[in-house]
Design a protein around this motif. Structure first.
Motif: not given
Length: 128
Positions: A94-122
């Motif tokens: 999980x990494x906080x960016x201005x557009x989202x608090x997001x993380x990147x994971x890889x599925x079994x076939x090498x696809x990258x999933x960017x999970x994102x939620x609202x950024x932490x403005x604090x």
């Protein structure tokens, strides 16, 4: 006639190429909490969660390495801990960016999933 009056998009669902649909089903249903549609088979199926859906296709469509954005409401740190415990490859914690608090994971076939939620403005935002 304006283009917007010719058609209406009812949904957008990416099609992911998978090598072993049984492994991919387990990843998306057991680990990520998706549900498979009843009509699915060992070559093509649809999985869904809340308002989103993804097609899984064995062999014939797409290629490994597709990137998906999955915006969600919830605690990204709890999701991160669960995915770590399941042995899911984490490409970016999980990494906080201005557009989202997001993380990147890889599925079994090498696809990258960017999970994102609202950024932490604090908290400070990461720089690329």
């Amino acid at each position: 006639m304006e283009l917007k009056s010719i058609y209406r998009i009812e949904g957008i669902q990416p099609i992911l190429a998978v090598r072993d649909i049984t492994v991919s089903r387990a990843f998306y249903t057991r680990i990520l909490g998706f549900t498979e549609d009843e009509w699915g088979n060992d070559n093509f199926t649809s999985i869904k969660k809340d308002g989103g859906a993804i097609y899984l296709c064995r062999g014939a469509q797409g290629q490994s390495g597709t990137w998906l954005w999955l915006g969600f409401e919830g605690n990204i740190y709890e999701l991160y801990d669960r995915l770590l415990a399941e042995g899911v490859p984490i490409l970016m914690p999980p990494t906080n960016y201005p557009w989202a608090l997001e993380m990147h994971v890889k599925d079994p076939d090498g696809h990258v999933i960017r999970f994102g939620t609202d950024p932490d403005n604090n908290k400070p935002f990461a720089t690329e």
